[in-house]
Design an enzyme around this catalytic site. Structure first.
Site, PDB file in Angstrom:
ATOM      1  N   HIS A  61     149.637   2.532  29.208  1.00 54.12           N
ATOM      2  CA  HIS A  61     150.705   1.580  29.478  1.00 54.12           C
ATOM      3  C   HIS A  61     151.362   1.169  28.166  1.00 54.12           C
ATOM      4  CE1 HIS A  61     149.461   1.803  33.460  1.00 54.12           C
ATOM      5  NE2 HIS A  61     149.668   0.579  33.842  1.00 54.12           N
ATOM      6  N   LYS A  75     153.864 -11.178  38.393  1.00 51.44           N
ATOM      7  CA  LYS A  75     155.326 -11.142  38.281  1.00 51.44           C
ATOM      8  C   LYS A  75     155.970 -11.564  39.603  1.00 51.44           C
ATOM      9  CE  LYS A  75     158.871  -7.608  37.524  1.00 51.44           C
ATOM     10  NZ  LYS A  75     158.971  -6.907  38.796  1.00 51.44           N
TER      11      LYS A  75
END
Length: 804
Positions: free
Chosen positions: A10, A460
């Site tokens: 990532h 999120k």
């Protein structure tokens, strides 16, 4: 115990490998200086000046090395970066950890014999995670698996070179058993070594045995080449054969009265490493977005000769489930792959074909589970099984009495990421366990199910507090669903580096899991800059893994009945989570001007230019008009840069404020929850860190970039008010006068950092203003300004010790 940290690529490591190497050298020199310097074996004198000169040289090299790559990372670069940490620390640390555990058990439980299993193993996504990354092709995945095998086999060769020099025990000093002598004769017949060379070591049987083992391992490596002429019988086919040879040496040494040598680090460590890493190093997980499977099935139907009443993509969820179940129970493949059609059209099938090839050429353990991103319904779980059946990884068998059985070479793992999907996870898995086709898959995989939980997108989606409560509830619910169906469950925690993406102290997270959800088996991701922080230096890697093993033992051994969780606490958390979600979404999703603020008050536009990963920052498709298209990592990365650090705390203050004012005794209840409930304590302590890392005087400078100015002022004031509210109530609950007063070292680090970091943040704001003031055509031509902005991003990321 089954503990598998899984390294990912990532995009959150902003520093170059060349820079990190020099930092590692400086760290090692500082460590030597702190211990009084290096001692010369010959003179026994301490050479402090020599160490200082080495450090000056490294500092000069570091200062004159480019901080930023001038090229984009390829997937191959990411694979090599991860293998760097395997080679540097991980492979060597595992035996030390196993030794610690073995010694501790022997000390306190002398009657218990430790089993010869590797309780700690590693996995990887790098080269297998294709969700949103078109650069991860099937050939990349195959090359990665082969490189894994070469890496670990070459490591074993180094060990054998050491052993053959160490084990120079003469047959004139000890008697060699017939069994060991027979193994030497068998080795002579199996490998091709000139007699004159072998005769040189005829009186050193152990060294000779190791040399024979090395020849077989060299043959194993040669077999990786498609053009090798070496016969397979010379090579090791399985790690168990190599372990048997190591055990043979150890047993012979013990039988000869040389137990001190048999139990030496070299031999025991070698065996532990082979048990943990096999011939594959680390299983490579395959990850793909659920939407890609639906597209692939539509393509297969289009090329098949089997008529369909309605296109697959137009079916509703129940119709998809019915269709997939029928096809999974039908032994014939839908696609005749002998017919001529463009193989390149079938991207998912191509990957599954490569999985089958890797299992054949590398190891059956070289491939981990198949992970399905954004699992929303049961059809998302059945679709990859259907595709695996088309690729031959899933096979139907009918017994003589007509009973259908299924053979499966692959585990399919749902990844629940949004809060809505987390809340529906129990219902979905119960439906899967009662589905006729999926029941056969579970039986074929020894009634085992791995389930992955996404921390990044849930945070999120609904904010820090709501996401963590949804994850906690989901763990308990999934444990119930699996227990009800008599299925062994292992949770895979997709934790990021920052608190806003599930980061923080991994050992505390393990200890705070709900009762019944953990029995010693766990997986979790290690992402981005966290990998270098945790695995760059051997002592820190050892301590990090020691804490994880310790927490896993304690959590697995805990009596669920003794881990009491008050039902009133749960009711309180349900209320707090919903209140915080409303507050968070009120700002991030419901305010129509929020994206306009965020895109200007953070350097998000420039983060996408930073060459730190092969995967794009934005999700594919569509115009970027809001955070829905933005990945969770850059979402957090940008907030860290602007010093708002909002994803790790926003919404908590509003939730607690409303909760406390809604009923008498609410504050006292929250204080009890903090004291007696590990989950709630972990959440608030993590929020304390993020509140402390937030630095609003600098954040205000970023908000002043926003046009129109009144928008920047409005939202900044809203965030600042929530920060003050959250800090007030958190301090009330934890009964402290200042944040992290219970962790003075961490607090001191932040206090020391802020004055040093402020000039860099001010510089970034000024550079961004200059960028905004320039015409677009001039911006692209001004390489120095663009590079200066990227340098400030990497500098702030290094200072904050986090990106995304």
């Amino acid at each position: 115990l089954y503990i598998r940290p899984t390294l990912t690529a990532h995009p959150t490591e902003a520093r170059r490998r060349a820079v990190m190497d020099k930092l590692q050298e400086i760290s090692s020199t500082l460590a030597s200086l702190s211990m009084g310097g290096a001692t010369s074996v010959v003179t026994m004198e301490i050479s402090l000046d020599g160490l200082k000169n080495d450090m000056i040289e490294d500092l000069v090299l570091l200062w004159n090395t480019d901080e930023i790559r001038d090229y984009e990372l390829s997937v191959a670069d990411e694979v090599r970066n991860v293998l760097y940490f395997f080679d540097r620390t991980i492979i060597g640390i595992l035996p030390r950890l196993q030794e610690d555990l073995r010694n501790a058990v022997h000390k306190y439980y002398p009657d218990i014999v430790m089993p010869d299993v590797a309780s700690l193993q590693f996995g990887s996504w790098v080269g297998g995670d294709r969700d949103g990354n078109p650069k991860v092709t099937s050939q990349v995945t195959y090359s990665t698996a082969m490189l894994h095998k070469r890496t670990i086999l070459n490591k074993y060769l180094q060990t054998m070179d050491l052993l053959k020099k160490r084990l120079t025990i003469s047959s004139r000093e000890i008697n060699i058993s017939p069994k060991f002598q027979a193994s030497l004769e068998e080795g002579r017949a199996m490998i091709l070594v000139p007699p004159e060379k072998e005769n040189r070591f005829a009186s050193e049987p152990f060294s000779l045995k190791v040399r024979q083992m090395k020849q077989r391992l060299l043959a194993t490596i040669a077999c990786l080449s498609e053009h090798t002429q070496i016969e397979l019988y010379q090579a090791y086919k399985y790690p168990a054969e190599l372990i048997a040879d190591i055990d043979l040496i150890r047993n012979e040494l013990n039988g000869s009265g040389l137990s001190v040598v048999a139990n030496s680090h070299e031999l025991i460590d070698f065996e532990v490493q082979v048990r943990a890493f096999g011939f594959h190093l680390a299983p490579l997980d395959i990850r793909q977005h659920s939407a890609e499977h639906e597209k692939e099935i539509e393509r297969i139907i289009r090329y098949s000769s089997i008529p369909q009443a309605k296109p697959y993509t137009q079916l509703d969820e129940q119709a998809k489930i019915d269709w997939l179940t029928r096809e999974l129970l039908n032994p014939r493949p839908m696609l005749n792959r002998l017919e001529g059609f463009p193989e390149s059209d079938f991207t998912v099938l191509e990957v599954l074909d490569i999985v089958r090839k890797i299992r054949r050429d590398v190891s059956e353990n070289a491939i981990g589970p198949y992970i399905i991103s954004m699992t929303h319904g049961l059809s998302d779980l059945l679709e990859p099984l259907f595709l695996a059946k088309e690729a031959g990884l899933v096979r139907l068998r009918t017994s003589e009495d007509g009973q259908i059985a299924l053979e499966s070479d692959i585990d399919v793992v749902p990844l629940f990421e949004t809060i809505e999907d987390l809340n529906r996870a129990e219902e979905l898995m119960e439906a899967a366990f009662t589905n006729e086709a999926y029941r056969l898959q579970i039986s074929a995989r020894n009634r085992f199910q791995e389930i992955m939980l996404g921390y990044s997108d849930s945070s999120k989606d609904g904010g820090f507090l709501a996401a963590n409560w949804a994850l906690q509830q989901t763990q308990a619910a999934l444990a119930r669903a699996c227990h009800k169906s008599n299925i062994k469950m292992r949770l895979f925690h997709g934790r990021g580096g920052t608190v806003g993406r599930g980061g923080g102290r991994a050992n505390r997270a393990i200890l705070s899991q709900p009762p019944g959800s953990f029995d010693g088996a766990i997986r979790f991701t290690e992402q981005g800059e966290v990998i270098s922080f945790r695995y760059g230096l051997a002592p820190i890697a050892h301590r990090h893994l020691e804490q994880i093993v310790s927490a896993s033992i304690l959590a697995a051994a805990r009596n669920p009945d003794s881990h009491f969780e008050n039902s009133e606490w749960h009711d309180a958390m349900i209320t707090l989570a919903e209140l915080s979600r409303v507050a968070y979404r009120g700002l991030v999703y419901d305010d129509p001007e929020f994206w306009q603020f965020y895109s200007q008050a953070t350097p998000i536009a420039h983060i996408s230019r930073l060459p730190i990963a092969s995967r794009p920052v934005f999700r594919p498709g569509g115009t970027i008009t809001g955070i829905d298209q933005l990945r969770a990592i850059p979402w957090v990365f940008a907030w860290v840069q602007s010093r708002y650090v909002l994803p790790g705390w926003y919404g908590i203050g509003s939730a607690i404020d409303q909760f406390v004012k809604s009923k008498d005794g609410a504050l006292e209840q929250l204080q009890s929850m903090y004291t007696d409930w590990p989950f709630f304590k972990t959440i608030l302590d993590a929020a304390q860190l993020e509140l402390l890392r937030t630095y609003l005087p600098i954040a205000k400078l970023y908000s002043e970039r926003v046009v129109p100015p009144e928008l920047g002022e409005r939202i900044h004031n809203q965030i600042a008010a929530e920060h003050a509210r959250t800090m007030h109530w958190v301090l009330q609950i934890v009964k402290q006068d200042e944040l992290l007063s219970h962790a003075p070292v961490v607090r001191k680090t932040v206090d020391l950092r802020n004055p040093s970091l402020e000039p860099l943040s001010r510089l970034q704001v000024e550079l961004l203003k200059r960028w905004d003031a320039m015409p677009p055509e001039e911006r692209e031509a001004d390489k120095n300004l663009r590079e200066a902005i990227l340098l400030t991003i990497t500098g702030i990321a290094a200072a904050m010790q986090s990106t995304g």
